[in-house]
Design a protein around this motif. Structure first.
Motif, PDB file in Angstrom:
ATOM      1  N   ASP A 184      -4.987  -5.645   9.533  1.00  0.00           N
ATOM      2  CA  ASP A 184      -4.636  -6.922  10.152  1.00  0.00           C
ATOM      3  C   ASP A 184      -4.607  -7.980   9.057  1.00  0.00           C
ATOM      4  OD1 ASP A 184      -4.204  -9.105  11.681  1.00  0.00           O
ATOM      5  OD2 ASP A 184      -5.835  -8.768  13.089  1.00  0.00           O
ATOM      6  N   VAL A 185      -3.441  -8.582   8.819  1.00  0.00           N
ATOM      7  CA  VAL A 185      -3.298  -9.563   7.742  1.00  0.00           C
ATOM      8  C   VAL A 185      -2.748 -10.867   8.324  1.00  0.00           C
ATOM      9  CG1 VAL A 185      -3.025  -7.901   5.873  1.00  0.00           C
ATOM     10  CG2 VAL A 185      -1.030  -8.572   7.209  1.00  0.00           C
ATOM     11  N   ILE A 186      -2.979 -11.971   7.565  1.00  0.00           N
ATOM     12  CA  ILE A 186      -2.576 -13.305   8.012  1.00  0.00           C
ATOM     13  C   ILE A 186      -1.546 -13.857   7.035  1.00  0.00           C
ATOM     14  CG2 ILE A 186      -3.335 -15.618   8.612  1.00  0.00           C
ATOM     15  CD1 ILE A 186      -4.470 -13.482  10.423  1.00  0.00           C
ATOM     16  N   THR A 187      -0.436 -14.376   7.561  1.00  0.00           N
ATOM     17  CA  THR A 187       0.609 -14.941   6.715  1.00  0.00           C
ATOM     18  C   THR A 187       0.239 -16.358   6.288  1.00  0.00           C
ATOM     19  OG1 THR A 187       1.822 -15.829   8.615  1.00  0.00           O
ATOM     20  CG2 THR A 187       2.349 -13.584   7.937  1.00  0.00           C
ATOM     21  N   ARG A 188       1.066 -16.922   5.412  1.00  0.00           N
ATOM     22  CA  ARG A 188       0.797 -18.264   4.910  1.00  0.00           C
ATOM     23  C   ARG A 188       0.831 -19.305   6.016  1.00  0.00           C
ATOM     24  NH1 ARG A 188       4.985 -20.175   0.617  1.00  0.00           N
ATOM     25  NH2 ARG A 188       6.128 -20.786   2.513  1.00  0.00           N
ATOM     26  N   ASP A 189       1.680 -19.079   7.025  1.00  0.00           N
ATOM     27  CA  ASP A 189       1.745 -20.016   8.147  1.00  0.00           C
ATOM     28  C   ASP A 189       0.801 -19.609   9.277  1.00  0.00           C
ATOM     29  OD1 ASP A 189       3.231 -17.767   8.574  1.00  0.00           O
ATOM     30  OD2 ASP A 189       4.927 -18.765   9.521  1.00  0.00           O
ATOM     31  N   LYS A 190      -0.253 -18.864   8.926  1.00  0.00           N
ATOM     32  CA  LYS A 190      -1.352 -18.539   9.843  1.00  0.00           C
ATOM     33  C   LYS A 190      -0.897 -17.676  11.018  1.00  0.00           C
ATOM     34  CE  LYS A 190      -3.793 -21.162   7.190  1.00  0.00           C
ATOM     35  NZ  LYS A 190      -4.620 -20.511   6.132  1.00  0.00           N
ATOM     36  N   LYS A 191      -0.010 -16.754  10.777  1.00  0.00           N
ATOM     37  CA  LYS A 191       0.428 -15.823  11.814  1.00  0.00           C
ATOM     38  C   LYS A 191      -0.163 -14.441  11.512  1.00  0.00           C
ATOM     39  CE  LYS A 191       2.972 -18.977  13.671  1.00  0.00           C
ATOM     40  NZ  LYS A 191       4.434 -18.956  13.552  1.00  0.00           N
ATOM     41  N   SER A 192      -0.696 -13.814  12.538  1.00  0.00           N
ATOM     42  CA  SER A 192      -1.319 -12.500  12.377  1.00  0.00           C
ATOM     43  C   SER A 192      -0.267 -11.403  12.472  1.00  0.00           C
ATOM     44  CB  SER A 192      -2.388 -12.292  13.446  1.00  0.00           C
ATOM     45  OG  SER A 192      -2.985 -11.018  13.311  1.00  0.00           O
ATOM     46  N   MET A 193      -0.403 -10.389  11.585  1.00  0.00           N
ATOM     47  CA  MET A 193       0.504  -9.251  11.596  1.00  0.00           C
ATOM     48  C   MET A 193      -0.290  -7.969  11.369  1.00  0.00           C
ATOM     49  SD  MET A 193       3.895 -10.655   9.598  1.00  0.00           S
ATOM     50  CE  MET A 193       4.964  -9.577  10.542  1.00  0.00           C
ATOM     51  N   ILE A 194       0.212  -6.874  11.931  1.00  0.00           N
ATOM     52  CA  ILE A 194      -0.429  -5.569  11.799  1.00  0.00           C
ATOM     53  C   ILE A 194       0.429  -4.705  10.877  1.00  0.00           C
ATOM     54  CG2 ILE A 194      -1.334  -3.565  13.006  1.00  0.00           C
ATOM     55  CD1 ILE A 194      -2.701  -6.174  13.722  1.00  0.00           C
ATOM     56  N   ALA A 195      -0.177  -4.226   9.776  1.00  0.00           N
ATOM     57  CA  ALA A 195       0.548  -3.416   8.795  1.00  0.00           C
ATOM     58  C   ALA A 195       0.057  -1.973   8.841  1.00  0.00           C
ATOM     59  CB  ALA A 195       0.357  -3.985   7.393  1.00  0.00           C
ATOM     60  N   ASP A 196       1.001  -1.055   8.864  1.00  0.00           N
ATOM     61  CA  ASP A 196       0.709   0.384   8.834  1.00  0.00           C
ATOM     62  C   ASP A 196       1.320   0.945   7.555  1.00  0.00           C
ATOM     63  OD1 ASP A 196       0.058   2.965   9.338  1.00  0.00           O
ATOM     64  OD2 ASP A 196       1.361   3.237  11.074  1.00  0.00           O
ATOM     65  N   ASN A 197       0.443   1.392   6.613  1.00  0.00           N
ATOM     66  CA  ASN A 197       0.903   1.798   5.284  1.00  0.00           C
ATOM     67  C   ASN A 197       0.633   3.270   5.000  1.00  0.00           C
ATOM     68  OD1 ASN A 197       0.029  -1.144   5.239  1.00  0.00           O
ATOM     69  ND2 ASN A 197       1.158  -1.033   3.327  1.00  0.00           N
ATOM     70  N   TYR A 198       1.392   3.773   4.045  1.00  0.00           N
ATOM     71  CA  TYR A 198       1.024   5.049   3.420  1.00  0.00           C
ATOM     72  C   TYR A 198       1.207   4.891   1.915  1.00  0.00           C
ATOM     73  CZ  TYR A 198       5.936   6.314   2.671  1.00  0.00           C
ATOM     74  OH  TYR A 198       7.246   6.340   2.258  1.00  0.00           O
ATOM     75  N   VAL A 199       0.497   5.741   1.165  1.00  0.00           N
ATOM     76  CA  VAL A 199       0.481   5.628  -0.293  1.00  0.00           C
ATOM     77  C   VAL A 199       0.751   6.996  -0.913  1.00  0.00           C
ATOM     78  CG1 VAL A 199      -0.970   5.131  -2.297  1.00  0.00           C
ATOM     79  CG2 VAL A 199      -1.111   3.681  -0.279  1.00  0.00           C
ATOM     80  N   LEU A 200       1.546   7.002  -1.961  1.00  0.00           N
ATOM     81  CA  LEU A 200       1.705   8.187  -2.816  1.00  0.00           C
ATOM     82  C   LEU A 200       0.976   7.887  -4.122  1.00  0.00           C
ATOM     83  CD1 LEU A 200       5.496   9.054  -2.269  1.00  0.00           C
ATOM     84  CD2 LEU A 200       3.510  10.135  -1.208  1.00  0.00           C
ATOM     85  N   TRP A 201      -0.001   8.724  -4.465  1.00  0.00           N
ATOM     86  CA  TRP A 201      -0.805   8.467  -5.650  1.00  0.00           C
ATOM     87  C   TRP A 201      -1.073   9.762  -6.405  1.00  0.00           C
ATOM     88  CZ3 TRP A 201      -5.716  10.622  -6.397  1.00  0.00           C
ATOM     89  CH2 TRP A 201      -6.256  11.286  -5.294  1.00  0.00           C
ATOM     90  N   LYS A 202      -1.514   9.617  -7.655  1.00  0.00           N
ATOM     91  CA  LYS A 202      -1.899  10.781  -8.455  1.00  0.00           C
ATOM     92  C   LYS A 202      -2.868  10.348  -9.554  1.00  0.00           C
ATOM     93  CE  LYS A 202       1.946  10.616 -11.785  1.00  0.00           C
ATOM     94  NZ  LYS A 202       3.060  11.400 -12.367  1.00  0.00           N
ATOM     95  N   VAL A 203      -3.502  11.338 -10.148  1.00  0.00           N
ATOM     96  CA  VAL A 203      -4.434  11.100 -11.251  1.00  0.00           C
ATOM     97  C   VAL A 203      -3.640  11.076 -12.547  1.00  0.00           C
ATOM     98  CG1 VAL A 203      -6.433  11.959 -12.506  1.00  0.00           C
ATOM     99  CG2 VAL A 203      -6.320  12.213 -10.012  1.00  0.00           C
ATOM    100  N   THR A 204      -3.811  10.026 -13.331  1.00  0.00           N
ATOM    101  CA  THR A 204      -3.123   9.936 -14.625  1.00  0.00           C
ATOM    102  C   THR A 204      -4.101  10.005 -15.801  1.00  0.00           C
ATOM    103  OG1 THR A 204      -3.214   7.519 -14.459  1.00  0.00           O
ATOM    104  CG2 THR A 204      -1.205   8.606 -13.686  1.00  0.00           C
TER     105      THR A 204
END
Length: 305
Positions: free
Chosen positions: A77-97
């Protein structure tokens, strides 16, 4: 008895030797790092596939995957600059370097790595989303927002020997309680923008029509002016030709005679064939002249009784 003890000893020696020989070798598989540790200290990292050698008993190995891994980040749950709430659903691709950092900071445990990745992505989301208005976030969805999140998330994760290849937003939605109101406002704003574009287009079209009408009027006026000039020149030329054709009294009388006949012909059209003429008119003169001439001719040719 001694033979039996001897055989047993030999067998033990052979087993120890085989174990020692076997402990000297290890393999590195594709998409894998192998850390060789001596008394707990990392002495080398192997990444090339194949058969490798180590000191048995003294040295041991630790295997670490170098393949790209998918991690589905929990909803944020994140808040925008104009104080609006939004729900973000993410995925990540990662590896060990950097396996050395990975071992020293996280003990090469993937669960710990994913905890750090989750925190880094959440911090990146807060940083990026809070710097943008809700409309800007929606407009930036896709490649632009992915690049911003990936760059920001990697700034917090490099010290662990990890690399986030991409931090992708699967869904970016509004909370259910204000979703409808926000959508209505967005629709209204888009309609206002569309109306503004339509008005600008109509104004530009009217401007073009006015300029076209003005050009057409100027062209028509020029054409009429040229036509009048040509007509006047033609009439002048016509009068000049007539003047040249009837520049003697005989030619002028002949022209008047033809015009009088044309006028008589015109007046005799229709059912009424009666013509009333003044005795001094050209037609009367022509007709009387013809009658007199005809009468004179008859009197000259009539035989005596």
């Amino acid at each position: 008895m001694k033979k039996k003890i001897g055989k047993t000893f030999v067998g033990i020696v052979i087993i120890v030797v085989l174990a020692a020989v076997t402990g000297c070798f290890y393999t590195v598989q594709p998409n894998q790092y192998v850390a060789v540790r001596q008394f707990g200290k990392i002495v080398k990292i192997e990444s090339e596939t194949g058969l490798k050698v180590k000191i048995p008993v003294i040295q041991n190995i630790q295997r670490i995957s170098s393949a790209t891994t998918l991690y589905d980040v929990p909803l944020s749950d994140v808040i925008t600059r104009d104080k609006k709430s939004m729900i973000a659903d993410n995925y990540v691709l990662w590896k060990v370097t950097d396996p050395t950092k990975y071992i020293r900071t996280l003990d090469a445990i993937d669960a710990r790595a994913e905890e750090r990745i989750e925190a880094a992505v959440y911090n990146a989301l807060k940083s990026v989303i809070s710097s943008m208005t809700q409309d800007e976030v929606i407009e930036a969805r896709g490649e632009k927002l992915t690049q911003l999140l990936t760059k920001e998330a990697n700034s917090d994760i490099g010290d662990y020997g990890l690399l986030i290849i991409t931090a992708e937003i699967k869904a970016l939605d509004l909370p259910d309680d204000n979703k409808s109101a926000v959508y209505d406002r967005m629709i209204s704003e888009r309609q206002n923008i569309a109306a503004s574009y339509t008005a600008q287009g109509e104004a530009e079209a009217q401007k073009i029509r006015n300029e076209t009408d003005k050009t057409v009027k100027v062209m028509v006026a020029d054409a009429k002016k040229k036509a009048e000039i040509l007509t006047a020149e033609g009439e002048a030329e016509y009068m000049k030709i007539l003047q040249d054709a009837y520049n003697t009294p005989e030619k002028a009388d002949f022209y008047n005679f033809l015009r009088s006949l044309d006028a008589l012909k015109t007046s005799m059209s229709g059912e009424n064939k009666t013509v009333i003429l003044d005795k001094d008119s050209e037609l009367a003169r022509i007709l009387y002249g013809s009658t007199i001439t005809s009468g004179a001719a008859e009197s000259e040719t009539k035989p005596e009784p």
